[in-house]
Design a protein around this motif. Structure first.
Motif, PDB file in Angstrom:
ATOM      1  N   SER A   1       0.890  11.179  -8.124  1.00 41.46           N
ATOM      2  CA  SER A   1       1.713  10.146  -7.473  1.00 41.46           C
ATOM      3  C   SER A   1       1.033   8.793  -7.530  1.00 41.46           C
ATOM      4  O   SER A   1       1.668   7.763  -7.802  1.00 41.46           O
ATOM      5  CB  SER A   1       1.981  10.536  -6.015  1.00 41.46           C
ATOM      6  OG  SER A   1       2.740  11.717  -5.945  1.00 41.46           O
ATOM      7  N   ASN A   2      -0.274   8.786  -7.286  1.00 42.05           N
ATOM      8  CA  ASN A   2      -1.007   7.517  -7.280  1.00 42.05           C
ATOM      9  C   ASN A   2      -1.020   6.862  -8.659  1.00 42.05           C
ATOM     10  O   ASN A   2      -0.830   5.653  -8.788  1.00 42.05           O
ATOM     11  CB  ASN A   2      -2.438   7.740  -6.792  1.00 42.05           C
ATOM     12  CG  ASN A   2      -2.498   8.040  -5.310  1.00 42.05           C
ATOM     13  OD1 ASN A   2      -1.565   7.752  -4.564  1.00 42.05           O
ATOM     14  ND2 ASN A   2      -3.595   8.629  -4.868  1.00 42.05           N
TER      15      ASN A   2
ATOM     16  N   THR B   1       9.431   7.182  -1.321  1.00 45.53           N
ATOM     17  CA  THR B   1       8.477   7.592  -2.347  1.00 45.53           C
ATOM     18  C   THR B   1       7.899   6.350  -3.015  1.00 45.53           C
ATOM     19  O   THR B   1       8.649   5.542  -3.569  1.00 45.53           O
ATOM     20  CB  THR B   1       9.168   8.484  -3.401  1.00 45.53           C
ATOM     21  OG1 THR B   1       9.756   9.610  -2.727  1.00 45.53           O
ATOM     22  CG2 THR B   1       8.174   8.976  -4.430  1.00 45.53           C
ATOM     23  N   GLY B   2       6.596   6.249  -2.998  1.00 46.71           N
ATOM     24  CA  GLY B   2       5.939   5.017  -3.424  1.00 46.71           C
ATOM     25  C   GLY B   2       5.992   4.689  -4.893  1.00 46.71           C
ATOM     26  O   GLY B   2       5.638   3.572  -5.279  1.00 46.71           O
ATOM     27  N   PHE B   3       6.433   5.632  -5.748  1.00 44.55           N
ATOM     28  CA  PHE B   3       6.572   5.281  -7.161  1.00 44.55           C
ATOM     29  C   PHE B   3       8.034   5.098  -7.553  1.00 44.55           C
ATOM     30  O   PHE B   3       8.363   4.890  -8.731  1.00 44.55           O
ATOM     31  CB  PHE B   3       5.893   6.316  -8.069  1.00 44.55           C
ATOM     32  CG  PHE B   3       6.300   7.745  -7.816  1.00 44.55           C
ATOM     33  CD1 PHE B   3       7.487   8.245  -8.313  1.00 44.55           C
ATOM     34  CD2 PHE B   3       5.470   8.579  -7.084  1.00 44.55           C
ATOM     35  CE1 PHE B   3       7.858   9.556  -8.091  1.00 44.55           C
ATOM     36  CE2 PHE B   3       5.823   9.900  -6.863  1.00 44.55           C
ATOM     37  CZ  PHE B   3       7.019  10.392  -7.360  1.00 44.55           C
TER      38      PHE B   3
ATOM     39  N   ILE C   1       0.847  -1.190   0.000  1.00 42.68           N
ATOM     40  CA  ILE C   1       0.000   0.000   0.000  1.00 42.68           C
ATOM     41  C   ILE C   1       0.885   1.242   0.000  1.00 42.68           C
ATOM     42  O   ILE C   1       1.766   1.372   0.850  1.00 42.68           O
ATOM     43  CB  ILE C   1      -0.914   0.022   1.244  1.00 42.68           C
ATOM     44  CG1 ILE C   1      -1.832  -1.198   1.253  1.00 42.68           C
ATOM     45  CG2 ILE C   1      -1.728   1.312   1.304  1.00 42.68           C
ATOM     46  CD1 ILE C   1      -2.607  -1.376   2.545  1.00 42.68           C
ATOM     47  N   MET C   2       0.658   2.146  -0.949  1.00 40.66           N
ATOM     48  CA  MET C   2       1.375   3.410  -0.956  1.00 40.66           C
ATOM     49  C   MET C   2       0.478   4.489  -0.367  1.00 40.66           C
ATOM     50  O   MET C   2      -0.594   4.769  -0.901  1.00 40.66           O
ATOM     51  CB  MET C   2       1.775   3.813  -2.374  1.00 40.66           C
ATOM     52  CG  MET C   2       2.614   5.087  -2.401  1.00 40.66           C
ATOM     53  SD  MET C   2       2.833   5.789  -4.054  1.00 40.66           S
ATOM     54  CE  MET C   2       1.356   6.792  -4.205  1.00 40.66           C
ATOM     55  N   GLY C   3       0.920   5.091   0.741  1.00 41.89           N
ATOM     56  CA  GLY C   3       0.140   6.141   1.380  1.00 41.89           C
ATOM     57  C   GLY C   3      -0.432   5.665   2.700  1.00 41.89           C
ATOM     58  O   GLY C   3      -1.131   4.644   2.741  1.00 41.89           O
ATOM     59  N   CYS C   4      -0.123   6.400   3.764  1.00 44.06           N
ATOM     60  CA  CYS C   4      -0.627   6.010   5.078  1.00 44.06           C
ATOM     61  C   CYS C   4      -1.454   7.151   5.682  1.00 44.06           C
ATOM     62  O   CYS C   4      -1.292   7.520   6.844  1.00 44.06           O
ATOM     63  CB  CYS C   4       0.530   5.635   6.014  1.00 44.06           C
ATOM     64  SG  CYS C   4       0.015   4.667   7.459  1.00 44.06           S
TER      65      CYS C   4
ATOM     66  N   ALA D   1      -5.935   2.540  -7.785  1.00 44.17           N
ATOM     67  CA  ALA D   1      -5.454   3.863  -7.388  1.00 44.17           C
ATOM     68  C   ALA D   1      -6.599   4.723  -6.874  1.00 44.17           C
ATOM     69  O   ALA D   1      -7.728   4.634  -7.363  1.00 44.17           O
ATOM     70  CB  ALA D   1      -4.784   4.563  -8.573  1.00 44.17           C
ATOM     71  N   ARG D   2      -6.287   5.563  -5.899  1.00 45.64           N
ATOM     72  CA  ARG D   2      -7.254   6.525  -5.385  1.00 45.64           C
ATOM     73  C   ARG D   2      -7.066   7.842  -6.150  1.00 45.64           C
ATOM     74  O   ARG D   2      -5.960   8.361  -6.235  1.00 45.64           O
ATOM     75  CB  ARG D   2      -7.018   6.758  -3.899  1.00 45.64           C
ATOM     76  CG  ARG D   2      -8.052   7.658  -3.237  1.00 45.64           C
ATOM     77  CD  ARG D   2      -7.622   8.000  -1.832  1.00 45.64           C
ATOM     78  NE  ARG D   2      -8.673   8.670  -1.101  1.00 45.64           N
ATOM     79  CZ  ARG D   2      -8.485   9.344   0.027  1.00 45.64           C
ATOM     80  NH1 ARG D   2      -7.273   9.428   0.536  1.00 45.64           N
ATOM     81  NH2 ARG D   2      -9.488   9.927   0.642  1.00 45.64           N
TER      82      ARG D   2
END
Length: 220
Positions: free
Chosen positions: A78-79, A51-53, A5-8, A97-98
């Motif tokens: 980013s998503n 960074t998630g990407f 999961i990217m983003g908390c 993706a959100r």
């Protein structure tokens, strides 16, 4: 299954906590270490700062062994970048993706990247998409006679009337969510890919729902 999961933020933390609590192997990525404080104190998964990407960060999070990837940070760009990297670079099929901008969400849905908008059902749809096959029940009446279920539109029913799908399920269509917007379907409403259909059905039939709908309209 293993989920990255990217983003908390609120959605990412809620998603990670729910998946972790049901026994999945969860890794959460965020560029801000303090964000991990949103996770439940019972969270047993792993956290990665970065960074998630970024491909190296994703590698460190174990993306190559993952079964699903969810990009739920606060930035649309980013998503989408992260979702495309997960799918196109690492070959992950189950990617979501959100997206805050509903117009952009529709474009990406048509490109084959499922999205969720910033609405209350976001976490629920994320869990259903990632786990694919978990219970669709959102509510049951006190006598356990009637259940309200949310199902992702089966591909077999795309282009068919929502009412026909509901009849095949033995119930009635209550609402339809399309690109993050809810609506009440009428007799002319057709099922589209990525729709979420809310049905009121007899509780006794919920266990057979997936099998019944997979038969498609030809067998009704």
């Amino acid at each position: 299954m293993k989920v990255v999961i990217m983003g908390c933020g609120r959605v990412g933390a809620a998603l990670a906590t729910e998946l972790d609590a049901t026994g999945h192997d969860v890794v959460v990525i965020d560029h801000e270490p303090r964000a991990f404080g949103r996770l439940s104190e019972n969270f047993t998964g792993r956290t990665v700062t970065g960074t998630g990407f970024d491909r190296d960060v994703l590698e460190g999070a174990g993306i190559r062994d993952a079964h699903a990837f969810a990009a739920v940070s606060s930035g649309d760009n980013s998503n989408i970048i992260a979702a495309r990297v997960a799918r196109e670079t690492f070959g992950l099929d189950r990617v979501i993706a959100r997206i805050y901008d509903a117009g952009r969400a529709e474009v990406y849905e048509r490109l084959g990247i499922p999205t969720v908008a910033t609405v209350p059902w976001a976490t629920g749809r994320l869990v259903r998409f990632i786990t694919a096959g978990s219970s669709p029940v959102l509510w049951r009446d006190q006598t356990d006679s009637v259940s309200l279920v949310a199902i992702d539109a089966p591909k077999e029913w795309v282009g068919s009337p929502v009412d026909a799908l509901a009849r095949a399920a033995g119930g009635r269509a209550v609402t339809l969510t399309r690109f993050g917007e809810g609506r009440i379907p009428n007799a002319d409403t057709l099922v589209q890919a990525q729709d979420i259909v809310h049905l009121a059905v007899p509780s006794a039939t919920v266990g057979e729902l997936d099998e019944v709908l997979r038969r498609g309209p030809a067998d009704v």
